[in-house]
Design an enzyme around this catalytic site. Structure first.
Site, PDB file in Angstrom:
ATOM      1  N   LEU A  70       0.815  -1.212   0.000  1.00 44.37           N
ATOM      2  CA  LEU A  70       0.000   0.000   0.000  1.00 44.37           C
ATOM      3  C   LEU A  70       0.848   1.261   0.000  1.00 44.37           C
ATOM      4  O   LEU A  70       1.952   1.293   0.547  1.00 44.37           O
ATOM      5  CB  LEU A  70      -0.926  -0.013   1.219  1.00 44.37           C
ATOM      6  CG  LEU A  70      -1.838  -1.251   1.332  1.00 44.37           C
ATOM      7  CD1 LEU A  70      -2.670  -1.181   2.611  1.00 44.37           C
ATOM      8  CD2 LEU A  70      -2.747  -1.383   0.114  1.00 44.37           C
ATOM      9  N   HIS A 129      -3.501   4.400  -2.079  1.00 44.60           N
ATOM     10  CA  HIS A 129      -4.473   3.528  -1.403  1.00 44.60           C
ATOM     11  C   HIS A 129      -5.041   4.246  -0.166  1.00 44.60           C
ATOM     12  O   HIS A 129      -6.249   4.223   0.068  1.00 44.60           O
ATOM     13  CB  HIS A 129      -3.801   2.230  -0.940  1.00 44.60           C
ATOM     14  CG  HIS A 129      -3.333   1.350  -2.050  1.00 44.60           C
ATOM     15  ND1 HIS A 129      -2.008   1.193  -2.362  1.00 44.60           N
ATOM     16  CD2 HIS A 129      -4.011   0.575  -2.925  1.00 44.60           C
ATOM     17  CE1 HIS A 129      -1.891   0.356  -3.365  1.00 44.60           C
ATOM     18  NE2 HIS A 129      -3.085  -0.037  -3.738  1.00 44.60           N
ATOM     19  N   LYS A 175      -8.654   5.857 -10.067  1.00 49.67           N
ATOM     20  CA  LYS A 175      -8.831   6.104 -11.500  1.00 49.67           C
ATOM     21  C   LYS A 175      -7.530   5.951 -12.274  1.00 49.67           C
ATOM     22  O   LYS A 175      -7.519   6.122 -13.488  1.00 49.67           O
ATOM     23  CB  LYS A 175      -9.432   7.491 -11.725  1.00 49.67           C
ATOM     24  CG  LYS A 175     -10.911   7.553 -11.401  1.00 49.67           C
ATOM     25  CD  LYS A 175     -11.489   8.827 -11.989  1.00 49.67           C
ATOM     26  CE  LYS A 175     -12.917   9.051 -11.552  1.00 49.67           C
ATOM     27  NZ  LYS A 175     -13.356  10.424 -11.825  1.00 49.67           N
ATOM     28  N   LYS A 176      -6.432   5.646 -11.601  1.00 50.76           N
ATOM     29  CA  LYS A 176      -5.213   5.322 -12.370  1.00 50.76           C
ATOM     30  C   LYS A 176      -5.514   4.099 -13.237  1.00 50.76           C
ATOM     31  O   LYS A 176      -5.086   4.018 -14.368  1.00 50.76           O
ATOM     32  CB  LYS A 176      -4.025   5.048 -11.446  1.00 50.76           C
ATOM     33  CG  LYS A 176      -2.742   4.804 -12.248  1.00 50.76           C
ATOM     34  CD  LYS A 176      -1.545   4.653 -11.368  1.00 50.76           C
ATOM     35  CE  LYS A 176      -1.512   3.304 -10.683  1.00 50.76           C
ATOM     36  NZ  LYS A 176      -1.356   2.173 -11.626  1.00 50.76           N
ATOM     37  N   ASP A 177      -6.299   3.166 -12.671  1.00 49.97           N
ATOM     38  CA  ASP A 177      -6.766   2.004 -13.438  1.00 49.97           C
ATOM     39  C   ASP A 177      -8.136   2.374 -14.016  1.00 49.97           C
ATOM     40  O   ASP A 177      -9.171   1.832 -13.611  1.00 49.97           O
ATOM     41  CB  ASP A 177      -6.869   0.780 -12.525  1.00 49.97           C
ATOM     42  CG  ASP A 177      -5.514   0.397 -11.957  1.00 49.97           C
ATOM     43  OD1 ASP A 177      -4.671  -0.075 -12.723  1.00 49.97           O
ATOM     44  OD2 ASP A 177      -5.298   0.610 -10.752  1.00 49.97           O
ATOM     45  N   VAL A 206      -3.374   9.693  -7.245  1.00 49.76           N
ATOM     46  CA  VAL A 206      -2.448  10.463  -6.400  1.00 49.76           C
ATOM     47  C   VAL A 206      -1.074  10.404  -7.070  1.00 49.76           C
ATOM     48  O   VAL A 206      -0.647   9.343  -7.545  1.00 49.76           O
ATOM     49  CB  VAL A 206      -2.371   9.879  -4.973  1.00 49.76           C
ATOM     50  CG1 VAL A 206      -1.393  10.664  -4.111  1.00 49.76           C
ATOM     51  CG2 VAL A 206      -3.753   9.890  -4.323  1.00 49.76           C
ATOM     52  N   LEU A 232       1.262   7.335  -8.388  1.00 48.67           N
ATOM     53  CA  LEU A 232       1.698   6.363  -7.383  1.00 48.67           C
ATOM     54  C   LEU A 232       1.194   4.976  -7.764  1.00 48.67           C
ATOM     55  O   LEU A 232       0.056   4.803  -8.188  1.00 48.67           O
ATOM     56  CB  LEU A 232       1.198   6.749  -5.993  1.00 48.67           C
ATOM     57  CG  LEU A 232       1.697   8.080  -5.435  1.00 48.67           C
ATOM     58  CD1 LEU A 232       1.405   8.168  -3.936  1.00 48.67           C
ATOM     59  CD2 LEU A 232       3.188   8.290  -5.665  1.00 48.67           C
TER      60      LEU A 232
HETATM   61  O1  PAF Z   1      -6.674  -2.565  -8.722  1.00 50.36           O
HETATM   62  C1  PAF Z   1      -6.253  -3.549  -8.069  1.00 50.36           C
HETATM   63  O2  PAF Z   1      -5.404  -3.433  -7.176  1.00 50.36           O
HETATM   64  C2  PAF Z   1      -6.810  -4.926  -8.385  1.00 50.36           C
HETATM   65  O3  PAF Z   1      -7.069  -5.066  -9.754  1.00 50.36           O
HETATM   66  C3  PAF Z   1      -8.040  -5.294  -7.553  1.00 50.36           C
HETATM   67  C4  PAF Z   1      -9.216  -4.370  -7.858  1.00 50.36           C
HETATM   68  C5  PAF Z   1      -7.710  -5.222  -6.079  1.00 50.36           C
HETATM   69  C6  PAF Z   1      -8.491  -6.720  -7.876  1.00 50.36           C
HETATM   70  O4  PAF Z   1      -7.501  -7.648  -7.551  1.00 50.36           O
END
Ligand code: PAF
Length: 283
Positions: free
Chosen positions: A33, A37, A149-151, A177, A185
């Site tokens: 983390l 996070h 939202k990075k992903d 962030v 990050l």
């Molecule tokens: O974004 C992540 O860290 C992962 O894809 C998740 C959502 C925890 C699923 O394993």
């Protein structure tokens, strides 16, 4: 802070909170983390009575076994960050509890959002994400779940998935962030050398330059992409995986820049794959 490896115990606890009319926020993570996070956890705490975090490195979402094997782990440090961020419960499942009998053969898809970006360059990745989230959501029937939202593509897919399957849960996207220099990050940054970290700044620089082209009136996505590509190509250490400009709601390709636009990049620095994106509103 409750720490549990047992999905039934976790579910019981959450149902007990909900029976007391306490709202529950959930942030699923793969651990290692960082402040990004912690930002999700703090947001959840500000909007819910209780905040739950899961830490599980999900083998089903790695298309590269070496990437899975090298994924950084720091459970002790993670629990410290959770404690400091006022998390109420951490779910730390084992692989065998999540996938008794191995990873099941089931394919979960949101086809219209899985036609480009990571869905193509990491085949099977989102199917693995949806699989683990389905299992996690059974154990953690939260009111709201928080995704960075990075992903960005993951966030859109999960939002659609939850709606399609009728999970009574709101999906909330939280802004990326960044380090003071602009690096998004990511747990993967820990695998970068100092000089690679320096080069990695070119990802956010390319995005910002793209944004300023758009704000300056450029309407042709190809022109913007060319400028961004030059930034990435200026480093011999960067191998671009994808660089795309898409409609930020549908992930459809654009011929003319209009509406909410997503600028997304994925690139390798050595063995480490990084992603970043920004959205820009074009009037
Ligand atoms: O974004 C992540 O860290 C992962 O894809 C998740 C959502 C925890 C699923 O394993």
């Amino acid at each position: 802070m409750i720490v549990s490896k047992d999905p039934n115990e976790v579910r019981e606890q959450i149902l007990s909170w909900k029976s007391q009319k306490l709202s529950v926020g959930f942030a699923p993570t793969m651990g290692f983390l960082h402040e990004g996070h912690a930002n999700l956890f703090v947001r959840s705490s500000s909007e819910n009575s209780k905040t739950v975090v899961s830490i599980f490195v999900n083998p089903a979402q790695f298309n590269d076994p070496e990437d899975y094997a090298k994924y950084p782990v720091n459970t002790e440090g993670d629990l410290e960050i959770c404690k400091k961020s006022k998390v109420d419960l951490v779910f730390l499942p084992e692989k065998d509890t999540m996938y008794p009998g191995g990873i099941p053969e089931v394919e979960l898809k949101i086809p219209h959002l899985m036609k480009n970006l990571d869905a193509i360059t990491r085949p099977g990745h989102f199917e693995g994400v949806l699989l683990v989230l389905s299992r996690l959501f059974h154990s953690i029937p939260a009111d709201r779940s928080y995704f960075g939202k990075k992903d960005y593509q993951q966030y859109l897919i999960v939002k659609d998935f939850v709606k399609a399957l009728g999970f009574p849960m709101e999906i909330i996207g939280v802004d990326t962030v960044r380090s003071p220099e602009g690096l998004a990050l990511s747990s993967r940054n820990a695998r970068l050398t100092d000089s690679e970290k320096e080069e990695a700044l070119l990802l956010s620089r390319a995005l910002r330059l793209g944004e300023s082209q758009i704000r300056g009136g450029e309407k042709d996505p190809q022109e913007v992409l060319n400028v961004m590509k030059d930034v990435l190509d200026s480093s011999s250490k960067i191998t671009t995986d994808y660089l795309e400009i898409l409609n930020a709601d549908t992930l459809e390709e654009l011929h003319i820049l209009k509406g909410e636009v997503l600028l997304a990049v994925a690139a390798f620095l050595g063995q480490v794959r990084l992603i970043d994106n920004i959205t820009v509103r074009v009037s």
